[in-house]
Every structure is written in C-alpha cells, then in structure tokens.
Enzyme design. Structure first.
Site, PDB file in Angstrom:
ATOM      1  CB  SER A   1      -7.140  -3.449   9.919  1.00  0.00           C
ATOM      2  OG  SER A   1      -7.856  -4.576   9.511  1.00  0.00           O
TER       3      SER A   1
ATOM      4  CG  ASN B   1      -3.870 -11.635   2.363  1.00  0.00           C
ATOM      5  OD1 ASN B   1      -2.732 -11.222   2.555  1.00  0.00           O
ATOM      6  ND2 ASN B   1      -4.777 -11.675   3.320  1.00  0.00           N
ATOM      7  CG  LEU B   2      -9.650 -14.423  -2.543  1.00  0.00           C
ATOM      8  CD1 LEU B   2      -9.667 -15.941  -2.665  1.00  0.00           C
ATOM      9  CD2 LEU B   2     -11.071 -13.904  -2.294  1.00  0.00           C
TER      10      LEU B   2
ATOM     11  CB  ILE C   1      -0.964  -0.020   1.208  1.00  0.00           C
ATOM     12  CG1 ILE C   1      -1.763  -1.332   1.222  1.00  0.00           C
ATOM     13  CG2 ILE C   1      -1.917   1.175   1.154  1.00  0.00           C
ATOM     14  CD1 ILE C   1      -2.563  -1.568   2.494  1.00  0.00           C
TER      15      ILE C   1
ATOM     16  CB  SER D   1      11.249  -6.831   7.183  1.00  0.00           C
ATOM     17  OG  SER D   1      10.130  -5.983   7.312  1.00  0.00           O
TER      18      SER D   1
ATOM     19  CE  LYS E   1      -2.350  -2.630  11.516  1.00  0.00           C
ATOM     20  NZ  LYS E   1      -1.300  -1.698  11.120  1.00  0.00           N
TER      21      LYS E   1
ATOM     22  CE1 TYR F   1      -1.483  -6.300  10.978  1.00  0.00           C
ATOM     23  CE2 TYR F   1      -3.741  -7.114  10.789  1.00  0.00           C
ATOM     24  CZ  TYR F   1      -2.740  -6.234  10.389  1.00  0.00           C
ATOM     25  OH  TYR F   1      -3.017  -5.273   9.433  1.00  0.00           O
TER      26      TYR F   1
ATOM     27  CG  ASP G   1      13.706  -1.979  12.366  1.00  0.00           C
ATOM     28  OD1 ASP G   1      12.725  -1.489  12.954  1.00  0.00           O
ATOM     29  OD2 ASP G   1      13.848  -3.192  12.149  1.00  0.00           O
TER      30      ASP G   1
ATOM     31  CB  THR H   1      -8.873  -6.747  11.738  1.00  0.00           C
ATOM     32  OG1 THR H   1      -8.854  -7.954  12.459  1.00  0.00           O
ATOM     33  CG2 THR H   1      -7.820  -5.832  12.312  1.00  0.00           C
TER      34      THR H   1
ATOM     35  CG  ASP I   1      10.169  -0.707   3.732  1.00  0.00           C
ATOM     36  OD1 ASP I   1       8.984  -0.533   3.382  1.00  0.00           O
ATOM     37  OD2 ASP I   1      10.614  -1.819   4.129  1.00  0.00           O
ATOM     38  CG  ASN I   2      12.429  -3.351   8.156  1.00  0.00           C
ATOM     39  OD1 ASN I   2      11.638  -3.602   7.259  1.00  0.00           O
ATOM     40  ND2 ASN I   2      12.246  -3.774   9.404  1.00  0.00           N
TER      41      ASN I   2
HETATM   42  P1  NAD Z   1       3.556  -4.585   3.399  1.00  0.00           P
HETATM   43  O1  NAD Z   1       4.174  -5.642   4.231  1.00  0.00           O
HETATM   44  O2  NAD Z   1       3.550  -4.752   1.927  1.00  0.00           O
HETATM   45  O3  NAD Z   1       4.245  -3.177   3.732  1.00  0.00           O
HETATM   46  C1  NAD Z   1       4.782  -2.870   4.984  1.00  0.00           C
HETATM   47  C2  NAD Z   1       6.195  -2.364   4.760  1.00  0.00           C
HETATM   48  O4  NAD Z   1       6.768  -1.992   6.016  1.00  0.00           O
HETATM   49  C3  NAD Z   1       7.124  -3.420   4.146  1.00  0.00           C
HETATM   50  O5  NAD Z   1       7.788  -2.851   3.034  1.00  0.00           O
HETATM   51  C4  NAD Z   1       8.106  -3.760   5.277  1.00  0.00           C
HETATM   52  O6  NAD Z   1       9.389  -4.067   4.767  1.00  0.00           O
HETATM   53  C5  NAD Z   1       8.097  -2.470   6.079  1.00  0.00           C
HETATM   54  N1  NAD Z   1       8.400  -2.612   7.513  1.00  0.00           N
HETATM   55  C6  NAD Z   1       7.865  -3.482   8.405  1.00  0.00           C
HETATM   56  N2  NAD Z   1       8.358  -3.246   9.621  1.00  0.00           N
HETATM   57  C7  NAD Z   1       9.231  -2.211   9.502  1.00  0.00           C
HETATM   58  C8  NAD Z   1      10.048  -1.498  10.421  1.00  0.00           C
HETATM   59  N3  NAD Z   1      10.120  -1.832  11.709  1.00  0.00           N
HETATM   60  N4  NAD Z   1      10.808  -0.478   9.945  1.00  0.00           N
HETATM   61  C9  NAD Z   1      10.797  -0.144   8.633  1.00  0.00           C
HETATM   62  N5  NAD Z   1      10.023  -0.773   7.727  1.00  0.00           N
HETATM   63  C10 NAD Z   1       9.253  -1.803   8.155  1.00  0.00           C
HETATM   64  O7  NAD Z   1       2.061  -4.364   3.952  1.00  0.00           O
HETATM   65  P2  NAD Z   1       0.855  -3.529   3.328  1.00  0.00           P
HETATM   66  O8  NAD Z   1      -0.174  -4.498   2.865  1.00  0.00           O
HETATM   67  O9  NAD Z   1       1.346  -2.493   2.413  1.00  0.00           O
HETATM   68  O10 NAD Z   1       0.280  -2.868   4.655  1.00  0.00           O
HETATM   69  C11 NAD Z   1       0.636  -1.560   5.053  1.00  0.00           C
HETATM   70  C12 NAD Z   1      -0.060  -1.237   6.346  1.00  0.00           C
HETATM   71  O11 NAD Z   1      -1.469  -1.355   6.184  1.00  0.00           O
HETATM   72  C13 NAD Z   1       0.312  -2.145   7.519  1.00  0.00           C
HETATM   73  O12 NAD Z   1       0.344  -1.378   8.694  1.00  0.00           O
HETATM   74  C14 NAD Z   1      -0.835  -3.106   7.565  1.00  0.00           C
HETATM   75  O13 NAD Z   1      -1.007  -3.649   8.851  1.00  0.00           O
HETATM   76  C15 NAD Z   1      -1.997  -2.214   7.187  1.00  0.00           C
HETATM   77  N6  NAD Z   1      -3.145  -2.937   6.622  1.00  0.00           N
HETATM   78  C16 NAD Z   1      -2.969  -3.751   5.543  1.00  0.00           C
HETATM   79  C17 NAD Z   1      -4.058  -4.460   5.031  1.00  0.00           C
HETATM   80  C18 NAD Z   1      -3.900  -5.396   3.865  1.00  0.00           C
HETATM   81  O14 NAD Z   1      -4.797  -6.209   3.654  1.00  0.00           O
HETATM   82  N7  NAD Z   1      -2.843  -5.308   3.080  1.00  0.00           N
HETATM   83  C19 NAD Z   1      -5.313  -4.310   5.616  1.00  0.00           C
HETATM   84  C20 NAD Z   1      -5.459  -3.443   6.709  1.00  0.00           C
HETATM   85  C21 NAD Z   1      -4.362  -2.757   7.210  1.00  0.00           C
HETATM   86  N1  UFG Z   2      -9.929 -17.027   1.103  1.00  0.00           N
HETATM   87  C1  UFG Z   2     -10.142 -18.207   0.442  1.00  0.00           C
HETATM   88  N2  UFG Z   2      -9.069 -18.880  -0.041  1.00  0.00           N
HETATM   89  C2  UFG Z   2      -7.794 -18.437   0.100  1.00  0.00           C
HETATM   90  C3  UFG Z   2      -7.575 -17.213   0.776  1.00  0.00           C
HETATM   91  C4  UFG Z   2      -8.666 -16.536   1.279  1.00  0.00           C
HETATM   92  O1  UFG Z   2     -11.282 -18.642   0.296  1.00  0.00           O
HETATM   93  O2  UFG Z   2      -6.861 -19.116  -0.359  1.00  0.00           O
HETATM   94  C5  UFG Z   2     -11.087 -16.282   1.611  1.00  0.00           C
HETATM   95  C6  UFG Z   2     -11.072 -16.080   3.115  1.00  0.00           C
HETATM   96  O3  UFG Z   2     -11.663 -17.171   3.765  1.00  0.00           O
HETATM   97  C7  UFG Z   2     -11.871 -14.796   3.251  1.00  0.00           C
HETATM   98  C8  UFG Z   2     -11.576 -14.035   1.964  1.00  0.00           C
HETATM   99  O4  UFG Z   2     -11.044 -14.983   1.059  1.00  0.00           O
HETATM  100  O5  UFG Z   2     -13.220 -15.098   3.265  1.00  0.00           O
HETATM  101  C9  UFG Z   2     -10.562 -12.935   2.150  1.00  0.00           C
HETATM  102  O6  UFG Z   2      -9.417 -13.474   2.813  1.00  0.00           O
HETATM  103  P1  UFG Z   2      -8.048 -12.679   2.947  1.00  0.00           P
HETATM  104  O7  UFG Z   2      -7.101 -13.563   3.665  1.00  0.00           O
HETATM  105  O8  UFG Z   2      -7.634 -12.143   1.615  1.00  0.00           O
HETATM  106  O9  UFG Z   2      -8.446 -11.405   3.813  1.00  0.00           O
HETATM  107  P2  UFG Z   2      -9.080 -11.313   5.280  1.00  0.00           P
HETATM  108  O10 UFG Z   2     -10.369 -10.596   5.140  1.00  0.00           O
HETATM  109  O11 UFG Z   2      -9.085 -12.607   5.965  1.00  0.00           O
HETATM  110  O12 UFG Z   2      -8.003 -10.408   6.035  1.00  0.00           O
HETATM  111  C10 UFG Z   2      -7.366  -9.289   5.410  1.00  0.00           C
HETATM  112  C11 UFG Z   2      -5.975  -9.111   5.987  1.00  0.00           C
HETATM  113  C12 UFG Z   2      -6.065  -8.720   7.437  1.00  0.00           C
HETATM  114  C13 UFG Z   2      -6.906  -7.500   7.578  1.00  0.00           C
HETATM  115  C14 UFG Z   2      -8.243  -7.709   6.962  1.00  0.00           C
HETATM  116  C15 UFG Z   2      -9.049  -6.454   6.972  1.00  0.00           C
HETATM  117  O13 UFG Z   2      -5.244 -10.316   5.853  1.00  0.00           O
HETATM  118  O14 UFG Z   2      -4.784  -8.405   7.907  1.00  0.00           O
HETATM  119  O15 UFG Z   2      -8.106  -8.139   5.595  1.00  0.00           O
HETATM  120  O16 UFG Z   2      -8.332  -5.415   6.395  1.00  0.00           O
HETATM  121  F1  UFG Z   2      -7.066  -7.203   8.895  1.00  0.00           F
END
Ligand code: NAD
Ligand code: UFG
Length: 342
Positions: free
Chosen positions: A127, A202-203, A14, A36, A156, A152, A60, A129, A33-34
């Site tokens: 989130s 994730n899906l 994101i 990771s 949040k 996790y 970090d 969540t 960004d680290n």
């Molecule tokens: P991502 O893992 O792709 O991006 C996170 C980035 O942060 C990575 O590049 C990682 O290397 C870096 N990072 C982690 N810890 C660090 C640290 N201590 N110092 C420096 N860099 C660090 O994840 P994303 O999907 O882009 O998510 C971004 C944010 O949005 C996160 O806070 C995540 O919890 C939140 N979020 C994501 C989703 C989702 O479904 N992707 C949903 C809800 C909330």
């Molecule tokens: N699903 C499948 N098959 C798969 C993967 C997922 O059927 O192989 C289903 C899951 O059961 C769920 C839907 O697809 O019903 C979405 O699943 P995701 O794992 O893609 O997403 P979640 O809604 O479970 O969770 C995601 C992030 C969480 C975040 C949340 C809300 O993983 O970190 O969205 O932002 F908190």
C-alpha cells in the site's frame, strides 16, 4: 495451457476482480479465503463474468497445515497472489495482535511452503501507506518509507521486509510487491464489487450508500488542508485497472528469467483528486446528488498523496485507463445492484 495460480483472499474486493482478469487471460485459479470479509456468492459473480468457476477452498492461511493440504491437492501451482489480510486501519489500532497474526503469519506460511511445492513467484498487496505523508508528490518507489501510523500500515512495511530478507537468504522464489494507491469502483458488469461490512470507513462506499439513501449524508473530513479546495487529495485507481496489473506482474515473474528477484511498483493513475472533486465526479457521471457536509479532520489522515506510476508504466507496460467518471458510474451500478434505491 496457462499456469495455475493460487489467489489468497480471492473472494475479497480486489481479489475477485483479479481472479476475473486471470481467468480471462487463461490462467487456472485456485482461491483460498476464510470468508472473514467476503461471501461465497462472489464465486457466482466471477462465474457470470468469465463463464468459469474457480476452484475454491474455504480455509485460513494462518494455518500452515491447511495451506499444505491445498498445495498437495492442487499440484502444479506456479504463482501466488496474496490478498488475504485484515485491512481496517482503525480496527488495527484496537486489535494490533489480530493484524500482526493474520497478515504476517499468512505471508510467512506461504513463503515457507513455496520452495517445497515449486511455486516460483508471489505477488504481494502492499500500500502507498508505507510512504506516510510524502515530502513530494507525485511519489515514486525510491521515496523513503516513513514510520507506520497504524499496526495495519506496519504489517505492510514488515511484510515487504520479510519478502526481501527471505529472498536475500537465497530462497528460490521471486516476488513483485505492488503498492496500491486508492482502489475504487466495481466490475462494469456489476456482478462483483466492494461489499463493506457495517458502516463503511472508506470514501467511495460511504458516498454510494449515501446516494442510495442508506446513509443520511457524507461527511467530508476537513476542508482546511493545504490543497486547492481544502479537502484531502488521493490517487483513486479503478479496481479493474488494478486487477489487470496483477496479471501482468504474474506473467513477468513466471515467464521472464532475467528480471530481479524482488521488484516494487506503485499502482496509481498519477493524478490526485480531492474528496470534493470525487463527489463532483460521481454527481456528473450518475446525475445523482450526494448530500454532504464539511466536518472536522479525521485523525491520522494524510493531506495529499498521489503516485508517480512511471515505473509500472514503462517496466510492466501497464497504464491505468479507466476515466474516473466511468469508475464512479460502475461503483453506482454495483451499489444499485446490492441495495436497490427506494
Ligand atoms: P478484502 O477484505 O475485500 O479482501 C481480503 C480477503 O481476504 C477477504 O475475502 C477475507 O475474507 C480474506 N482473508 C483475510 N484473512 C484471511 C486469512 N487468514 N485466510 C484466508 N482468507 C483471509 O480486502 P481488499 O480491499 O480486497 O484488499 C486486498 C489486499 O490489498 C489486502 O492485503 C489489503 O491490505 C491490500 N490493500 C487494499 C487497499 C484498499 O484500499 N482496498 C489498499 C492497499 C492495499
Ligand atoms: N473521507 C471523507 N469522508 C468519509 C470517508 C473518507 O472525507 O466518510 C476522506 C478521507 O479523509 C480521505 C479520503 O476520503 O481524505 C480517502 O479516504 P479513505 O478512507 O477512502 O482512504 P485512505 O486514503 O484513508 O486509506 C485507504 C485504505 C488504507 C490504505 C490507503 C492507501 O483505507 O488501508 O487507502 O492504499 F492504506
């Protein structure tokens, strides 16, 4: 000349899309960004789209001295968008301290340094969540916060509380907390997208990797839920739409003097789609079939959740625009780029 913004986690999924939108809107961006959970080539993608390479610091955020040095060497940062966090729900159950340490220390360090360096506002990635299994859908920001079902998710909830407590104590900063629903897709240029490490949890990445032949078949986790087709329902939001909301939030925090010090917004489309409907959307948009089977429910899954995005629509003037078929097309273009189909 627009303000300078620090984006933590800016090479992540994101974060990278948000850096593109910030630069397109004229902001100067510094990324920390680290690496990771991302890689350095993401900067090439950002540069290819925007014509500009953001300043990048590999470091970090849990190390306050690294952050202090960054703020000293890049004076004039006005806002922070904090994406840096660990985000794998399952892993957080296995390694809770990693999650509490990384996600909470990062936020605390940033908040701690903001007043000293004159940083006015922080946008925080939260989130949906935090709502757990909703009593009603669509769900708005006034809904109760339910007990977290994973470390996790708990980070949040605690992060939101830390921000609120710090501001209530009189800290001279503002914050906008954004509760994302399910971000999916990739930039339409296919220059940046999601890069999951190992087997995707994730899906959408699992789906696109299956379509590409990397995975044999997608398992739909349950078709016996109380939903029209029995599979779970989510609010899938295009990652570019999501990124744009961050630019609007940042501008609001920095440019408006009369907004509340803490504001919370749901970011979703307002429309729920089932797993099976999302597969259909992908097949319709790309003409590519996704081999899939019905499997057992996944432990801990929420049955159905989708957003009431009215507050973001009205207060931020932000609306999710990209049709889901378009999002799936972009997800597929990105998958084809990172792993050309044989
Ligand atoms: P991502 O893992 O792709 O991006 C996170 C980035 O942060 C990575 O590049 C990682 O290397 C870096 N990072 C982690 N810890 C660090 C640290 N201590 N110092 C420096 N860099 C660090 O994840 P994303 O999907 O882009 O998510 C971004 C944010 O949005 C996160 O806070 C995540 O919890 C939140 N979020 C994501 C989703 C989702 O479904 N992707 C949903 C809800 C909330
Ligand atoms: N699903 C499948 N098959 C798969 C993967 C997922 O059927 O192989 C289903 C899951 O059961 C769920 C839907 O697809 O019903 C979405 O699943 P995701 O794992 O893609 O997403 P979640 O809604 O479970 O969770 C995601 C992030 C969480 C975040 C949340 C809300 O993983 O970190 O969205 O932002 F908190």
């Amino acid at each position: 000349m627009k303000d300078k913004i620090l984006v933590t986690g800016g090479t992540g999924y994101i974060g990278s899309h948000t850096v593109v939108e910030l630069q397109n809107a004229g902001y100067d961006v510094v990324i920390i960004d680290n690496l990771s959970n991302s890689n350095i080539e993401v900067l090439d993608g950002i540069e290819a789209i925007t014509g500009k390479r953001p300043v990048f610091v590999q470091g970090d955020c849990t190390d306050i001295n690294t952050l202090r040095k960054l703020l000293e060497e890049n004076p004039g940062i006005k806002g922070i968008i904090n994406f840096a966090a660990s985000k794998a729900v399952g892993e957080s159950v296995q390694k809770p301290l990693l999650y509490y340490r990384n996600n909470l220390n990062t936020l605390v360090n940033l908040l701690d340094l903001m007043p000293e360096f004159g940083v006015k506002g922080i946008v925080f990635s939260s989130s949906c969540t935090v709502y757990g299994e909703p009593d009603v859908n669509p769900i708005d920001e006034t809904a109760p916060i339910k007990p977290a079902t994973s470390p996790y998710g708990n980070t949040k909830q605690i992060s939101e509380e830390i921000i609120e407590d710090y501001i209530a104590s009189g800290a001279p900063i503002k914050s906008i907390i954004l509760r994302y629903f399910n971000p999916i897709g990739a930039h339409p240029s296919a220059c940046i997208g999601e890069l999951p490490l190992g087997v995707p949890q994730n899906l959408v990445p699992y789906l696109t990797q299956t379509a590409a032949g990397i995975r044999k078949e997608l398992t739909v986790f349950g078709n016996d839920y109380n939903t029209p087709d029995g599979s779970c329902i989510r609010d899938y939001i295009d990652v570019v739409d999501l990124a744009k909301a961050h630019v609007i939030a940042m501008k609001r925090m920095l440019d408006n003097n009369d907004t509340d010090q803490v504001e919370i917004f749901n970011l979703g489309t307002g429309r729920g789609l089932s797993v099976l409907e999302l597969i259909e959307s992908f097949e319709r948009a790309t003409g590519v079939k996704v081999p899939h089977k019905i499997g057992p429910r996944r432990a801990g899954d929420i049955e159905k959740i989708w957003a009431a995005p009215k507050k973001a629509n009205e207060v931020l003037g932000w609306v999710a625009n990209v049709p889901v078929d378009e999002t799936m097309k972009n997800a597929w273009a990105w998958q084809c780029k990172v792993s050309p189909k044989k």
